[in-house]
Enzyme design. Structure first.
Site, PDB file in Angstrom:
ATOM      1  N   ARG A   1      -4.678  -4.918  -0.768  1.00 48.86           N
ATOM      2  CA  ARG A   1      -3.537  -5.974  -1.198  1.00 48.86           C
ATOM      3  C   ARG A   1      -4.181  -7.033  -1.525  1.00 48.86           C
ATOM      4  NH1 ARG A   1       1.867  -4.205   1.555  1.00 48.86           N
ATOM      5  NH2 ARG A   1       0.221  -4.138   3.156  1.00 48.86           N
TER       6      ARG A   1
ATOM      7  N   ASP B   1       1.971  -0.628  -0.395  1.00 46.36           N
ATOM      8  CA  ASP B   1       0.540  -0.344   0.303  1.00 46.36           C
ATOM      9  C   ASP B   1      -0.077   0.865  -0.266  1.00 46.36           C
ATOM     10  OD1 ASP B   1      -1.673  -0.200   1.946  1.00 46.36           O
ATOM     11  OD2 ASP B   1      -0.378  -0.563   3.850  1.00 46.36           O
TER      12      ASP B   1
ATOM     13  N   CYS C   1      -2.094  -9.584   3.568  1.00 48.64           N
ATOM     14  CA  CYS C   1      -1.494  -8.458   3.593  1.00 48.64           C
ATOM     15  C   CYS C   1      -1.565  -7.834   5.276  1.00 48.64           C
ATOM     16  CB  CYS C   1      -2.096  -7.422   2.739  1.00 48.64           C
ATOM     17  SG  CYS C   1      -3.897  -6.986   2.845  1.00 48.64           S
TER      18      CYS C   1
HETATM   19  P1  4NP Z   1      -3.766  -3.448   3.199  1.00 46.25           P
HETATM   20  O1  4NP Z   1      -3.675  -2.279   3.357  1.00 46.25           O
HETATM   21  O2  4NP Z   1      -2.612  -4.164   3.973  1.00 46.25           O
HETATM   22  O3  4NP Z   1      -3.220  -3.542   1.586  1.00 46.25           O
HETATM   23  O4  4NP Z   1      -5.060  -4.082   3.189  1.00 46.25           O
HETATM   24  C1  4NP Z   1      -4.054  -1.275   4.377  1.00 46.25           C
HETATM   25  C2  4NP Z   1      -5.364  -0.974   4.881  1.00 46.25           C
HETATM   26  C3  4NP Z   1      -5.585  -0.585   6.286  1.00 46.25           C
HETATM   27  C4  4NP Z   1      -4.535  -0.285   7.152  1.00 46.25           C
HETATM   28  C5  4NP Z   1      -3.258  -0.670   6.615  1.00 46.25           C
HETATM   29  C6  4NP Z   1      -3.024  -1.072   5.355  1.00 46.25           C
HETATM   30  N1  4NP Z   1      -4.871   0.122   8.219  1.00 46.25           N
HETATM   31  O5  4NP Z   1      -3.939   0.661   8.891  1.00 46.25           O
HETATM   32  O6  4NP Z   1      -5.847   0.294   8.639  1.00 46.25           O
END
Ligand code: 4NP
Length: 150
Positions: free
Chosen positions: A13, A117, A7
């Site tokens: 995710r 997300d 992800c």
């Molecule tokens: P992930 O969610 O891609 O599902 O792990 C996110 C976690 C952190 C960030 C963006 C999406 N971030 O911008 O820090």
């Protein structure tokens, strides 16, 4: 069988997909290697988001010992299947592929759909867990028939 879940941050995710896939594979008696990575590097070395840890724990899956890593091109050779959570991740991963063999390993985790997300929406962790769990179950069923225990 070596599977990588990808992800953006590798804290929401893909850690859920990683932990659930490993859990379901073990339940099915399959010794599969499952890991996860992020196309962004902000959280490298961090444990999953505490909300992801909590929802997984609630359903009997421990993801607390995972640590985030950054997706890198060597991973194309290290894994048989690379599942990405949304189209943006898909483009970012494919951009690092330099052969048809590498590109063929990469698929959207949900097929045609994206896993939303949940990072900015607490209420999304539970539905994301349920969605990811259901898809992991179909993937275990699909992949165990392709190459049992490989
Ligand atoms: P992930 O969610 O891609 O599902 O792990 C996110 C976690 C952190 C960030 C963006 C999406 N971030 O911008 O820090």
């Amino acid at each position: 069988m070596k599977i990588l879940m990808v992800c953006l941050g590798n804290i929401c995710r893909s850690p859920l997909a990683h932990g659930i896939m490993k859990h379901l594979a073990e339940e099915a008696g399959l010794d599969w290697e499952v890991h996860s990575a992020g196309t962004g590097d902000w959280h490298v070395g961090d444990p999953p988001d505490r909300r992801a840890i909590a929802v997984a724990k609630q359903y009997g899956v421990d993801i607390s010992r995972q640590r985030a890593q950054h997706f890198h091109a060597a991973m194309f050779d290290q894994y048989d299947h690379i599942f990405v959570m949304d189209r943006s991740n898909y483009q970012n991963v494919l951009r690092l592929a330099n052969s048809e063999e590498h590109r063929a390993k990469v698929r959207l985790f949900l097929g045609d759909d994206e896993v939303p997300d949940p990072y900015y929406d607490n209420a999304m962790f539970d539905p994301v867990y349920t969605m990811v769990r259901a898809r992991c179950q179909t993937l275990v069923d699909e992949l165990m028939h392709v190459n049992k225990n490989a």
